[in-house]
Design an enzyme around this catalytic site. Structure first.
Site, PDB file in Angstrom:
ATOM      1  N   LYS A   1     -32.476   8.395  16.294  1.00  0.00           N
ATOM      2  CA  LYS A   1     -31.305   8.627  15.439  1.00  0.00           C
ATOM      3  C   LYS A   1     -30.075   8.528  16.315  1.00  0.00           C
ATOM      4  CE  LYS A   1     -30.736   9.611  11.067  1.00  0.00           C
ATOM      5  NZ  LYS A   1     -31.638   9.186   9.982  1.00  0.00           N
TER       6      LYS A   1
HETATM    7  P1  NAD Z   1     -23.958   8.502   2.161  1.00  0.00           P
HETATM    8  O1  NAD Z   1     -22.921   8.738   3.177  1.00  0.00           O
HETATM    9  O2  NAD Z   1     -24.107   7.169   1.540  1.00  0.00           O
HETATM   10  O3  NAD Z   1     -23.796   9.564   0.965  1.00  0.00           O
HETATM   11  C1  NAD Z   1     -23.762  10.949   1.203  1.00  0.00           C
HETATM   12  C2  NAD Z   1     -23.449  11.649  -0.094  1.00  0.00           C
HETATM   13  O4  NAD Z   1     -23.583  13.071   0.125  1.00  0.00           O
HETATM   14  C3  NAD Z   1     -22.037  11.419  -0.602  1.00  0.00           C
HETATM   15  O5  NAD Z   1     -22.035  11.330  -2.000  1.00  0.00           O
HETATM   16  C4  NAD Z   1     -21.298  12.688  -0.160  1.00  0.00           C
HETATM   17  O6  NAD Z   1     -20.201  12.985  -0.993  1.00  0.00           O
HETATM   18  C5  NAD Z   1     -22.391  13.718  -0.315  1.00  0.00           C
HETATM   19  N1  NAD Z   1     -22.176  14.922   0.499  1.00  0.00           N
HETATM   20  C6  NAD Z   1     -21.836  14.998   1.810  1.00  0.00           C
HETATM   21  N2  NAD Z   1     -21.700  16.272   2.175  1.00  0.00           N
HETATM   22  C7  NAD Z   1     -21.970  17.026   1.091  1.00  0.00           C
HETATM   23  C8  NAD Z   1     -22.002  18.415   0.828  1.00  0.00           C
HETATM   24  N3  NAD Z   1     -21.727  19.293   1.791  1.00  0.00           N
HETATM   25  N4  NAD Z   1     -22.316  18.823  -0.420  1.00  0.00           N
HETATM   26  C9  NAD Z   1     -22.595  17.929  -1.394  1.00  0.00           C
HETATM   27  N5  NAD Z   1     -22.585  16.609  -1.210  1.00  0.00           N
HETATM   28  C10 NAD Z   1     -22.271  16.161   0.019  1.00  0.00           C
HETATM   29  O7  NAD Z   1     -25.338   8.961   2.862  1.00  0.00           O
HETATM   30  P2  NAD Z   1     -26.808   8.494   2.501  1.00  0.00           P
HETATM   31  O8  NAD Z   1     -27.142   7.303   3.307  1.00  0.00           O
HETATM   32  O9  NAD Z   1     -26.964   8.495   1.021  1.00  0.00           O
HETATM   33  O10 NAD Z   1     -27.661   9.696   3.138  1.00  0.00           O
HETATM   34  C11 NAD Z   1     -27.854  10.928   2.444  1.00  0.00           C
HETATM   35  C12 NAD Z   1     -29.030  11.678   3.042  1.00  0.00           C
HETATM   36  O11 NAD Z   1     -30.208  10.864   2.963  1.00  0.00           O
HETATM   37  C13 NAD Z   1     -28.901  12.037   4.522  1.00  0.00           C
HETATM   38  O12 NAD Z   1     -29.603  13.243   4.756  1.00  0.00           O
HETATM   39  C14 NAD Z   1     -29.639  10.920   5.219  1.00  0.00           C
HETATM   40  O13 NAD Z   1     -30.109  11.297   6.498  1.00  0.00           O
HETATM   41  C15 NAD Z   1     -30.781  10.719   4.251  1.00  0.00           C
HETATM   42  N6  NAD Z   1     -31.418   9.394   4.331  1.00  0.00           N
HETATM   43  C16 NAD Z   1     -30.711   8.234   4.185  1.00  0.00           C
HETATM   44  C17 NAD Z   1     -31.361   7.025   4.223  1.00  0.00           C
HETATM   45  C18 NAD Z   1     -30.645   5.730   3.966  1.00  0.00           C
HETATM   46  O14 NAD Z   1     -31.332   4.698   3.862  1.00  0.00           O
HETATM   47  N7  NAD Z   1     -29.344   5.686   3.844  1.00  0.00           N
HETATM   48  C19 NAD Z   1     -32.735   6.976   4.464  1.00  0.00           C
HETATM   49  C20 NAD Z   1     -33.440   8.167   4.602  1.00  0.00           C
HETATM   50  C21 NAD Z   1     -32.764   9.372   4.527  1.00  0.00           C
END
Ligand code: NAD
Length: 424
Positions: free
Chosen positions: A112
């Site tokens: 990461k």
């Molecule tokens: P992103 O940046 O595209 O979206 C994040 C979302 O979470 C946004 O809508 C933001 O407003 C919201 N958010 C942030 N802080 C917040 C809070 N304190 N309370 C409520 N909402 C909040 O990120 P993403 O890529 O969608 O990733 C989200 C989660 O999924 C993370 O934990 C990431 O590690 C995990 N993840 C992502 C992927 C991927 O392919 N992008 C894969 C596996 C896991």
């Protein structure tokens, strides 16, 4: 003072990843040597990233990359831009990536990366300079057969395109396999952008069918409406579920009749991703959102959203963890005692992203591209297999789903370490 290895990573997320690991290592009765070798991140790089800001000043951002283990292949994992990023958080996320890749049977160790910055307050030019300089600092540490990045919180396809371009310029040759989750036009895989959310929805459906809940009549609440949350919500809605609550950074909204996701997306786009003022639902807090009565609760934002403070008050039947580490070990204990919430643990639930990242990497190495139908078909087959393995192990051994998922992942990494032996 007792000896504690790797103090460098201390912090709440790493503490949580270690608590989870220790529980599974105790359960598996891993011998001390293999336990220590399997647990600690192999290596980490901390860099100072100087960036010329638009107004002419120079700011230095701390950047991190952690590679957890090198026993099953190159390392693989996302890159996060968020003000609270720390070395410990990145290390915890790298550990979870290791168990996730192993559970899905992918030939990768976990990694990461992250930069402590606020991408919402930076211009596109500043973000590009930050990303390119970070990539430059990382060059000796990454590579298509060494360590491969992908998007995570606060980063996206554009970020990956800048990394790929910087790496190509520095190396003097095209190396599209240096990143996954890049734009399709630059060698990205069809279906990658949607894959994590699609996987969350697919596994939430599998959990609902195990509980005899009709997915077409279900209600769902999604925290986070970024890459993961928005696609999870859309696929659940396409299968007939009513999305009755959504939360983002600045708050949440609920509507018992179902939120119109197109209207929500338009509102977020027009308002800098703020939900305030959205007319299609009642404003509520993110704390209230998580406690709404629903069939599926999908936390898809940050770690530690479900803690000992709210675990007893959750009113969902299925907890589908789209985010990494959204539930603390203390909350796990409460949910296990309750026994009425079907958990789809993070390392299984959000594995769709890294599975299609793996497909993208394979396509890049072969200079070949697959159709979206082929990608989705292969994705569902892997997720189905992993889901069945977790449920089977949990039932056979009478253990919670998270412990079963971690046991499979940790065991595969530990076995690989033992088979390869210890050098020298
Ligand atoms: P992103 O940046 O595209 O979206 C994040 C979302 O979470 C946004 O809508 C933001 O407003 C919201 N958010 C942030 N802080 C917040 C809070 N304190 N309370 C409520 N909402 C909040 O990120 P993403 O890529 O969608 O990733 C989200 C989660 O999924 C993370 O934990 C990431 O590690 C995990 N993840 C992502 C992927 C991927 O392919 N992008 C894969 C596996 C896991």
């Amino acid at each position: 003072m007792p000896f504690t290895a790797m103090r460098e990573y201390e912090g709440p997320a790493f503490h949580m990843a270690c608590q989870q690991f220790d529980r599974v290592a105790d359960y598996l009765e891993l011998p001390q040597a293999v336990r220590e070798r399997t647990k600690w991140p192999k290596r980490a790089l901390v860099v100072a990233v100087p960036v010329r800001m638009d107004e002419g000043t120079v700011r230095v951002f701390p950047g991190y990359r952690v590679q957890h283990h090198l026993s099953l292949g190159p390392t693989k994992g996302g890159l996060r831009y968020h003000p609270d990023v720390t070395l410990g958080e990145v290390a915890a996320l790298a550990m979870w990536m290791s168990w996730k890749c192993a559970l899905a049977g992918l030939p990768y160790g976990g990694a990461k990366g992250g930069i402590a910055c606020d991408p919402r307050r930076m211009s596109v030019g500043e973000l590009e300079r930050l990303t390119r300089r970070f990539t430059q600092e990382l060059i000796p540490f990454i590579g298509g057969h060494v360590d491969v990045m992908a998007p995570d919180l606060g980063t996206n396809e554009q970020t990956m395109a800048w990394i790929m371009d910087t790496y190509a310029v520095q190396g003097g040759k095209e190396t599209p396999e240096i990143v996954t989750g890049k734009p399709v036009g630059l060698g990205g895989s069809l279906g990658r952008k949607e894959a994590t959310g699609r996987g969350v929805a697919f596994l939430a459906d599998r959990a609902m069918s195990a509980l005899d809940i009709d997915a077409a009549k279900a209600t769902a609440v999604v925290q986070g409406f970024g890459n993961v949350g928005s696609h999870a919500a859309r696929v659940l809605a396409r299968h007939g579920a009513k999305i009755i609550g959504v939360g983002v950074y600045d708050g949440a909204t609920c509507n018992a009749n179902g939120i119109n996701l197109d209207e929500l997306e338009t509102h977020l786009r027009a308002n800098g991703h703020n939900i305030a003022g959205f007319k299609g639902g009642e404003p509520i807090t993110n704390e209230q959102l998580l406690e709404l009565k629903c069939d599926v609760l999908a936390p898809c934002a940050l770690e530690r959203a479900i803690t000992e403070k709210n675990a007893a008050r959750l009113q969902c039947r299925v907890l589908a963890e789209g985010a990494n580490g959204p539930t603390t070990p203390e909350a796990d204990r409460i949910l296990e005692e309750r026994g009425d919430v079907f958990l789809v643990p993070d390392i299984l639930c959000n594995a769709g992203g890294v599975v299609v990242s793996y497909f993208e990497w394979v396509q890049n190495l072969q200079s070949f591209s697959w159709s979206e139908a082929e990608v989705n078909d292969k994705l569902y087959r892997i997720l189905e297999q992993a889901f069945a393995a977790v449920i089977h192990r949990a039932k056979r051994e009478g253990i919670p789903h998270r412990l079963a998922a971690l046991a499979i992942g940790v065991e595969r990494v530990a076995d690989a370490k033992q088979q390869r032996g210890l050098f020298p």
